[in-house]
Design a protein around this motif. Structure first.
Motif, PDB file in Angstrom:
ATOM      1  N   PHE A 158       0.840  -1.189   0.000  1.00 13.93           N
ATOM      2  CA  PHE A 158       0.000   0.000   0.000  1.00 13.93           C
ATOM      3  C   PHE A 158       0.884   1.253   0.000  1.00 13.93           C
ATOM      4  N   LYS A 159       0.242   2.363  -0.282  1.00 12.20           N
ATOM      5  CA  LYS A 159       0.982   3.613  -0.420  1.00 12.20           C
ATOM      6  C   LYS A 159       1.750   3.961   0.845  1.00 12.20           C
ATOM      7  N   HIS A 160       1.090   3.855   2.019  1.00 14.07           N
ATOM      8  CA  HIS A 160       1.774   4.215   3.253  1.00 14.07           C
ATOM      9  C   HIS A 160       2.881   3.229   3.590  1.00 14.07           C
ATOM     10  N   GLU A 161       2.778   1.981   3.082  1.00  9.67           N
ATOM     11  CA  GLU A 161       3.833   1.014   3.308  1.00  9.67           C
ATOM     12  C   GLU A 161       5.023   1.269   2.388  1.00  9.67           C
ATOM     13  N   ARG A 162       4.756   1.738   1.165  1.00 11.18           N
ATOM     14  CA  ARG A 162       5.853   2.029   0.243  1.00 11.18           C
ATOM     15  C   ARG A 162       6.676   3.216   0.724  1.00 11.18           C
ATOM     16  N   LYS A 163       6.081   4.087   1.540  1.00 15.10           N
ATOM     17  CA  LYS A 163       6.835   5.215   2.071  1.00 15.10           C
ATOM     18  C   LYS A 163       7.919   4.757   3.037  1.00 15.10           C
ATOM     19  N   ALA A 164       7.775   3.551   3.585  1.00 15.17           N
ATOM     20  CA  ALA A 164       8.763   3.026   4.538  1.00 15.17           C
ATOM     21  C   ALA A 164       9.876   2.255   3.841  1.00 15.17           C
ATOM     22  N   LEU A 165      10.017   2.426   2.511  1.00 19.67           N
ATOM     23  CA  LEU A 165      11.010   1.678   1.745  1.00 19.67           C
ATOM     24  C   LEU A 165      12.415   1.890   2.294  1.00 19.67           C
ATOM     25  N   TRP A 166      12.791   3.149   2.469  1.00 15.38           N
ATOM     26  CA  TRP A 166      14.148   3.429   2.926  1.00 15.38           C
ATOM     27  C   TRP A 166      14.375   2.946   4.351  1.00 15.38           C
ATOM     28  N   THR A 167      13.325   2.928   5.151  1.00 16.93           N
ATOM     29  CA  THR A 167      13.467   2.395   6.506  1.00 16.93           C
ATOM     30  C   THR A 167      13.832   0.926   6.468  1.00 16.93           C
ATOM     31  N   PHE A 168      13.151   0.154   5.602  1.00 20.19           N
ATOM     32  CA  PHE A 168      13.469  -1.266   5.464  1.00 20.19           C
ATOM     33  C   PHE A 168      14.878  -1.452   4.919  1.00 20.19           C
ATOM     34  N   VAL A 169      15.263  -0.641   3.961  1.00 21.18           N
ATOM     35  CA  VAL A 169      16.599  -0.767   3.363  1.00 21.18           C
ATOM     36  C   VAL A 169      17.682  -0.534   4.415  1.00 21.18           C
ATOM     37  N   VAL A 170      17.525   0.540   5.181  1.00 17.15           N
ATOM     38  CA  VAL A 170      18.538   0.879   6.179  1.00 17.15           C
ATOM     39  C   VAL A 170      18.629  -0.196   7.253  1.00 17.15           C
ATOM     40  N   PHE A 171      17.479  -0.616   7.787  1.00 16.79           N
ATOM     41  CA  PHE A 171      17.502  -1.604   8.859  1.00 16.79           C
ATOM     42  C   PHE A 171      17.963  -2.974   8.359  1.00 16.79           C
ATOM     43  N   SER A 172      17.602  -3.357   7.144  1.00 13.02           N
ATOM     44  CA  SER A 172      18.068  -4.630   6.591  1.00 13.02           C
ATOM     45  C   SER A 172      19.581  -4.634   6.461  1.00 13.02           C
ATOM     46  N   SER A 173      20.141  -3.545   5.946  1.00 16.44           N
ATOM     47  CA  SER A 173      21.594  -3.452   5.772  1.00 16.44           C
ATOM     48  C   SER A 173      22.306  -3.455   7.119  1.00 16.44           C
ATOM     49  N   VAL A 174      21.787  -2.670   8.056  1.00 12.25           N
ATOM     50  CA  VAL A 174      22.427  -2.574   9.365  1.00 12.25           C
ATOM     51  C   VAL A 174      22.404  -3.924  10.083  1.00 12.25           C
ATOM     52  N   LEU A 175      21.270  -4.624  10.036  1.00 13.54           N
ATOM     53  CA  LEU A 175      21.164  -5.915  10.718  1.00 13.54           C
ATOM     54  C   LEU A 175      22.064  -6.962  10.071  1.00 13.54           C
ATOM     55  N   PHE A 176      22.140  -6.967   8.743  1.00  9.07           N
ATOM     56  CA  PHE A 176      22.992  -7.942   8.051  1.00  9.07           C
ATOM     57  C   PHE A 176      24.462  -7.715   8.408  1.00  9.07           C
ATOM     58  N   ILE A 177      24.915  -6.477   8.339  1.00 12.83           N
ATOM     59  CA  ILE A 177      26.308  -6.170   8.664  1.00 12.83           C
ATOM     60  C   ILE A 177      26.580  -6.399  10.146  1.00 12.83           C
ATOM     61  N   ALA A 178      25.605  -6.082  11.006  1.00 15.56           N
ATOM     62  CA  ALA A 178      25.774  -6.312  12.444  1.00 15.56           C
ATOM     63  C   ALA A 178      25.923  -7.795  12.742  1.00 15.56           C
ATOM     64  N   GLY A 179      25.173  -8.636  12.039  1.00 10.54           N
ATOM     65  CA  GLY A 179      25.306 -10.077  12.232  1.00 10.54           C
ATOM     66  C   GLY A 179      26.685 -10.581  11.840  1.00 10.54           C
ATOM     67  N   ALA A 180      27.205 -10.078  10.715  1.00  3.26           N
ATOM     68  CA  ALA A 180      28.546 -10.486  10.280  1.00  3.26           C
ATOM     69  C   ALA A 180      29.613  -9.998  11.263  1.00  3.26           C
ATOM     70  N   ILE A 181      29.473  -8.768  11.750  1.00  2.72           N
ATOM     71  CA  ILE A 181      30.446  -8.232  12.708  1.00  2.72           C
ATOM     72  C   ILE A 181      30.401  -9.015  14.022  1.00  2.72           C
ATOM     73  N   PHE A 182      29.207  -9.347  14.485  1.00  2.77           N
ATOM     74  CA  PHE A 182      29.069 -10.128  15.710  1.00  2.77           C
ATOM     75  C   PHE A 182      29.735 -11.491  15.553  1.00  2.77           C
ATOM     76  N   CYS A 183      29.554 -12.111  14.395  1.00  7.26           N
ATOM     77  CA  CYS A 183      30.170 -13.409  14.144  1.00  7.26           C
ATOM     78  C   CYS A 183      31.692 -13.293  14.170  1.00  7.26           C
ATOM     79  N   TYR A 184      32.233 -12.266  13.530  1.00  8.64           N
ATOM     80  CA  TYR A 184      33.694 -12.115  13.435  1.00  8.64           C
ATOM     81  C   TYR A 184      34.326 -11.785  14.781  1.00  8.64           C
ATOM     82  N   THR A 185      33.689 -10.892  15.533  1.00  9.90           N
ATOM     83  CA  THR A 185      34.306 -10.403  16.763  1.00  9.90           C
ATOM     84  C   THR A 185      34.024 -11.261  17.986  1.00  9.90           C
ATOM     85  N   VAL A 186      32.908 -11.985  17.984  1.00  8.11           N
ATOM     86  CA  VAL A 186      32.512 -12.734  19.175  1.00  8.11           C
ATOM     87  C   VAL A 186      32.567 -14.243  18.948  1.00  8.11           C
ATOM     88  N   VAL A 187      31.986 -14.713  17.858  1.00  3.84           N
ATOM     89  CA  VAL A 187      31.870 -16.154  17.639  1.00  3.84           C
ATOM     90  C   VAL A 187      33.196 -16.754  17.197  1.00  3.84           C
TER      91      VAL A 187
END
Length: 287
Positions: A132-161
């Motif tokens: 829906f229109k109001h959901e498409r407005k959140a496109l950049w929010t999904f992009v930013v959070f998806s990227s941050v979470l993916f990179i955070a997972g990789a960093i957590f794996c490298y530094t902790v696991v």
């Protein structure tokens, strides 16, 4: 002669509501926003082709940059292993081209991580016409959070696991058993864990999307919490080395992300309910 017919008053017909696809768009600038709902199959295939094309271009451009630093990147990837490897341990390659292809894969892995914002943007841009229109407005929010979470997972794996995992594996080395690790096998193991943690950390985004389409809600997630905890610990036991510390270190972030997901889904439900109430109020006012 027959008498003249008595004129009858015209019948009043109830105006039928037009189907959604026949309602002319209001001239308020929103028509262009809603074109995505009437895209044909060919249009969707064209959008998919464009999304894949730009994703591959982004990965390719990043690869050109990361390949230049391939040796530095591989040395950086080796830091957790070298910290745990005994003095007599060595890294070897058993095929003439193994080292060359290992550097290529390291550069490609770094390019995938570096281009992940563009890849996520193309992915969300492809599915946005179905929202829906109001959901498409959140496109950049999904992009930013998806990227941050993916990179955070990789960093957590490298530094902790990685430090705990390699310390556990190198603990089996003795004077008679010397670790001689293959470059290819080490890269495969490391890349698998890095990507697995990156994808696993996308759980909040996935649950929010499922909540938006109505497949789950906050109450269901709360009621199924005990099964979710069981699945997380089983998954952690499969992915991580067979020691309790590593399993807990992977399961604990997943538990935190699950609780965050419940809160996000509940907030999304509340916002959706408020939006629906506003639309119903506007509809009653128009009547």
């Amino acid at each position: 002669m027959w008498p003249a017919p008595i004129p009858r008053p015209p019948l009043k017909r109830k105006k039928r509501a037009m189907p959604d696809e026949q309602i002319p768009p209001a001239d308020n600038g929103d028509a262009e926003e809603d074109l995505g709902h009437t895209m044909s199959l060919i249009d969707h295939l064209v959008e998919l082709r464009n999304a894949l094309k730009w994703s591959f271009i982004a990965v390719g451009v990043c690869f050109l940059g990361t390949y230049y630093f391939k040796e530095d990147l591989y040395s950086f990837l080796l830091v957790p292993l070298q910290a745990a490897m005994p003095e007599q341990g060595r890294l070897i390659y058993t095929a003439p081209a193994e080292a060359f292809f290992t550097y290529l894969k390291v550069a490609l892995l770094a390019a995938l991580v570096g281009s992940s914002p563009m890849v996520f943007y193309q992915m969300w841009r492809f599915i946005s016409p179905g929202l829906f229109k109001h959901e498409r407005k959140a496109l950049w929010t999904f992009v930013v959070f998806s990227s941050v979470l993916f990179i955070a997972g990789a960093i957590f794996c490298y530094t902790v696991v990685f430090p705990f995992a390699f310390t556990f594996f190198m603990s089996f080395a003795t004077d008679e058993i010397v670790p001689m690790l293959s470059l290819k096998e080490y890269l495969s193991f490391s890349a698998l864990l890095l990507l697995a943690f990156g994808v696993t950390f996308e759980m909040p985004i996935a649950l929010v999307i499922l909540g938006r389409v109505g497949l789950v809600n906050a109450d269901i997630l709360r009621k199924q919490r005990k099964f979710a905890i069981l699945i997380m610990f089983v998954g952690a036991a499969i992915i991580t080395p067979p020691d309790v510390i590593s399993q807990i270190m992977m399961a604990c972030p997943l538990l935190v992300l699950y609780e965050i997901s419940i809160w996000l889904v509940a907030a999304s439900q509340k916002k959706r309910a408020e939006k629906q109430a506003e639309e119903e109020a506007e509809f009653k006012t128009e009547e």
